[in-house]
Design a protein around this motif. Sequence first.
Motif, short mmCIF file in Angstrom:
data_model
loop_
_atom_site.label_atom_id
_atom_site.label_comp_id
_atom_site.label_asym_id
_atom_site.label_seq_id
_atom_site.Cartn_x
_atom_site.Cartn_y
_atom_site.Cartn_z
N THR A 7 5.40 0.48 5.81
CA THR A 7 4.14 0.87 5.18
C THR A 7 3.31 -0.37 4.87
O THR A 7 2.08 -0.37 5.00
CB THR A 7 4.43 1.63 3.87
OG1 THR A 7 5.27 2.73 4.20
CG2 THR A 7 3.17 2.14 3.23
N GLU A 8 4.00 -1.43 4.47
CA GLU A 8 3.29 -2.66 4.11
C GLU A 8 2.56 -3.22 5.33
O GLU A 8 1.40 -3.65 5.24
CB GLU A 8 4.30 -3.69 3.57
CG GLU A 8 3.68 -4.86 2.84
CD GLU A 8 2.72 -4.45 1.74
OE1 GLU A 8 1.60 -4.99 1.74
OE2 GLU A 8 3.05 -3.58 0.92
N ARG A 53 -0.43 -1.10 6.05
CA ARG A 53 -1.51 -1.41 5.10
C ARG A 53 -2.22 -2.70 5.49
O ARG A 53 -3.45 -2.80 5.43
CB ARG A 53 -0.90 -1.53 3.70
CG ARG A 53 -1.90 -1.40 2.59
CD ARG A 53 -1.24 -1.59 1.25
NE ARG A 53 -0.38 -0.48 0.91
CZ ARG A 53 0.61 -0.54 0.03
NH1 ARG A 53 0.88 -1.66 -0.59
NH2 ARG A 53 1.34 0.52 -0.25
N ASP A 54 -1.43 -3.69 5.93
CA ASP A 54 -2.03 -4.95 6.38
C ASP A 54 -2.91 -4.74 7.61
O ASP A 54 -3.99 -5.32 7.72
CB ASP A 54 -0.94 -5.98 6.71
CG ASP A 54 -0.26 -6.52 5.47
OD1 ASP A 54 -0.79 -6.30 4.36
OD2 ASP A 54 0.81 -7.14 5.59
N GLU A 58 11.42 -4.88 -9.63
CA GLU A 58 10.49 -5.82 -9.03
C GLU A 58 9.62 -5.19 -7.94
O GLU A 58 8.82 -5.86 -7.35
CB GLU A 58 11.29 -6.99 -8.41
CG GLU A 58 11.99 -7.87 -9.45
CD GLU A 58 11.00 -8.54 -10.40
OE1 GLU A 58 9.94 -8.98 -9.95
OE2 GLU A 58 11.30 -8.58 -11.59
N ASP A 69 6.91 -3.22 -5.71
CA ASP A 69 5.47 -3.10 -5.77
C ASP A 69 5.09 -1.72 -6.32
O ASP A 69 5.76 -0.73 -6.07
CB ASP A 69 4.92 -3.28 -4.36
CG ASP A 69 3.42 -3.21 -4.35
OD1 ASP A 69 2.92 -2.13 -4.03
OD2 ASP A 69 2.78 -4.21 -4.67
N PHE A 70 3.99 -1.68 -7.03
CA PHE A 70 3.52 -0.43 -7.63
C PHE A 70 3.44 0.69 -6.60
O PHE A 70 3.91 1.79 -6.81
CB PHE A 70 2.14 -0.70 -8.23
CG PHE A 70 1.44 0.50 -8.78
CD1 PHE A 70 1.73 0.94 -10.05
CD2 PHE A 70 0.50 1.17 -8.04
CE1 PHE A 70 1.07 2.03 -10.58
CE2 PHE A 70 -0.16 2.26 -8.56
CZ PHE A 70 0.13 2.69 -9.83
N PHE A 71 2.86 0.38 -5.44
CA PHE A 71 2.64 1.43 -4.45
C PHE A 71 3.95 1.89 -3.83
O PHE A 71 4.08 3.04 -3.46
CB PHE A 71 1.71 0.93 -3.34
CG PHE A 71 0.35 0.62 -3.88
CD1 PHE A 71 -0.39 1.62 -4.48
CD2 PHE A 71 -0.18 -0.65 -3.82
CE1 PHE A 71 -1.65 1.36 -4.99
CE2 PHE A 71 -1.42 -0.91 -4.32
CZ PHE A 71 -2.16 0.08 -4.91
N ARG A 103 6.64 2.36 -5.28
CA ARG A 103 7.37 3.27 -6.18
C ARG A 103 6.82 4.68 -6.10
O ARG A 103 7.38 5.59 -6.66
CB ARG A 103 7.24 2.77 -7.62
CG ARG A 103 7.87 1.42 -7.88
CD ARG A 103 8.13 1.25 -9.37
NE ARG A 103 6.96 1.44 -10.19
CZ ARG A 103 6.13 0.48 -10.56
NH1 ARG A 103 6.35 -0.75 -10.16
NH2 ARG A 103 5.09 0.73 -11.31
N GLN A 104 5.68 4.83 -5.43
CA GLN A 104 5.03 6.14 -5.47
C GLN A 104 5.62 7.07 -4.42
O GLN A 104 5.93 6.65 -3.32
CB GLN A 104 3.53 5.99 -5.22
CG GLN A 104 2.88 4.97 -6.11
CD GLN A 104 3.33 5.09 -7.54
OE1 GLN A 104 3.36 6.19 -8.09
NE2 GLN A 104 3.71 3.98 -8.14
N PRO A 105 5.78 8.36 -4.79
CA PRO A 105 6.28 9.31 -3.80
C PRO A 105 5.24 9.54 -2.71
O PRO A 105 4.03 9.46 -2.98
CB PRO A 105 6.49 10.59 -4.62
CG PRO A 105 5.57 10.46 -5.78
CD PRO A 105 5.46 8.99 -6.07
N GLN A 106 5.71 9.78 -1.51
CA GLN A 106 4.80 10.07 -0.41
C GLN A 106 4.48 11.56 -0.46
O GLN A 106 5.24 12.39 0.01
CB GLN A 106 5.45 9.73 0.93
CG GLN A 106 5.79 8.27 1.05
CD GLN A 106 4.56 7.41 1.30
OE1 GLN A 106 3.81 7.66 2.20
NE2 GLN A 106 4.36 6.40 0.47
N VAL A 107 3.39 11.92 -1.10
CA VAL A 107 3.04 13.33 -1.24
C VAL A 107 1.93 13.67 -0.26
O VAL A 107 0.86 13.10 -0.32
CB VAL A 107 2.55 13.62 -2.68
CG1 VAL A 107 2.26 15.10 -2.83
CG2 VAL A 107 3.59 13.18 -3.68
N ALA A 108 2.21 14.56 0.65
CA ALA A 108 1.18 15.00 1.58
C ALA A 108 0.80 16.43 1.21
O ALA A 108 1.61 17.18 0.67
CB ALA A 108 1.70 14.96 3.01
#
Lengths: 364, 208
Positions: free
Chosen positions: B58-59, B62-63, B121, B123-125, B127-132
């Motif tokens: 995902t990172e 995003r890049d 440690e 990243d904030f993003f 930790r987020q669930p992938q909700v579609a």
Amino acid sequence: MSGEAQLRASDPIGASVTRESAEMGEACKAMPERLVLYAAGELEDSEGREVRAHTRECAACAAGLAGEERLVELVESGGAMPPAADLLASCRARLSDSLDQEESGRIAKWLARFFGPGNLGWRPVVSAALLIIVGFTAGRVAPWRHMAKGGTGIVHGSAGIPVAAGNLAIQGADVAGITWTPADDNVPPNVQVRLEAKEPVLVQGTVNNDQVKDVLLSILRDSGRYRPDVRLQSVELLKPRCGDGDVRLAMCEVLRTDRNPAVRLKALEALRGVHPTAGIEQTLLQTLHGDSNPGVRVEAVNSLTSLVNNGATLASADDMQILRESMMRDPNNYVRLQSAAIIQGMQISARNPRQVSSHAEPQH
Amino acid sequence: MGLSAALETGARPAAAKTAEEFALIREAQAGDRMAFEELVRRHDREVLRLAQSLMRTTEDARDAYQESFLRAYRNIARFRFECSFYTWLYRIVTNVCLDQMRRRMSRPEDQAPASERDGAESDFFDRQPQVAAHANPERNLLGSEIGDHIAAAMKHLSPRERMVFEMKHYHGLRLRAIGEMLGTTEETVKNSLFRATRKLRTDLAAIL
């Protein structure tokens, strides 16, 4: 059916295609590539008819076509899903931040080009006049501005030798402590940041001083290295400078990434009242959707309510999707209610554009 | 843009949308940041979807998203209206992704450490669930098993083969359009698709 015939029937164009090509007829030889294109919907109608006619006659190619179609069905069923709304929101927020920086970079480049040596050479009279004006203005304004911006901005090493503040972040100095002395009303406090580098360094001045601001920003940008209390103090001290683009970006980054909820709450507080940008809106939505701390989500939804009441539009499909998910799924009752109120407000304002800022009273 | 305006836009015929988009591009070329952001919003879902399907993490996706739109922003003045904005943008995205995939292949150690981070440690993003919006647990489970097989098989494709295959089958693009985006001929794209298909059929034989 012989073993080879079975293999051909099950996979005529796969690994066995080379081995079997001698046995295929002329039509079959051209088939492997055509079957791939047929399954991909890339053949013209006439070519498609030829393929269908051939596969009716040839069991091996019919099996090959079935295999192609199974592959397409399989990959398309297990393939790329639409991106999650929160990931999209985070990408947009980050892009918005970067576009802000690009814009300021463009202005700087334009100034450099205009005032660059080449241009001074080309337009000697205009350049001389400009230099006089700039020099005069700088002479008149700079001392006043310097004082107004927080005094001398002392940056000293232990031996009293001035140190360039810009180098401090590069040196990777640790922060030994931040202290500040309250001043009179409407005057920012005097800040002292003690840094532990190869030799101790003291950065001193009000937060209006750019060197002090840079040191505090470098603490926020490299938050993993510093204690939560140091980060909290940095956010608090930078709060009056949130009109500054760099500070605003740093606050958004803190809100998105800082591990400590108190620091994130402080960043939310700092962003309140700042002229809203797309980056701030997306950061708030992201916080509402994904922050693990209910208190931070409550403050995020309050900030969003305030933005909407002041005329901000969060009506894109993705914004609405995030708000709907908060309304339906957030464990916190207040967050769900406030998200619903924002959606309701947006729907009313979509129907009655003139009443944009006259509704959506917060629900408590 | 308001909700009603957005809904209206969705119902407009293609020609009107193209004309509107060209108007936005001209405004963006004149330095209108809002116009550029509107263009981003129209296309970024598909851009991110493409980046997600091509990149390993995902990172990285995003890049790739970030780099693609920044390049588009810097170069929008060079857009000559000779193709659709979508084609032009996808050309940028594919170049960015190909560059990144080649870098990853030549330096496999240069990976984002996202999966190695611990909870404290992370990243904030991350930790987020992938909700579609269309989330369906059963479909997701089945999809994830098949997806694992496909992902493993995809690793055996070259970057170009993988890109052609994904743009064709995940994004429904025509081979000619893919050729335009990749700056190559339709024939070359056909060959890449053919090679990719043969490799995948061999690797996925067990579940086909």
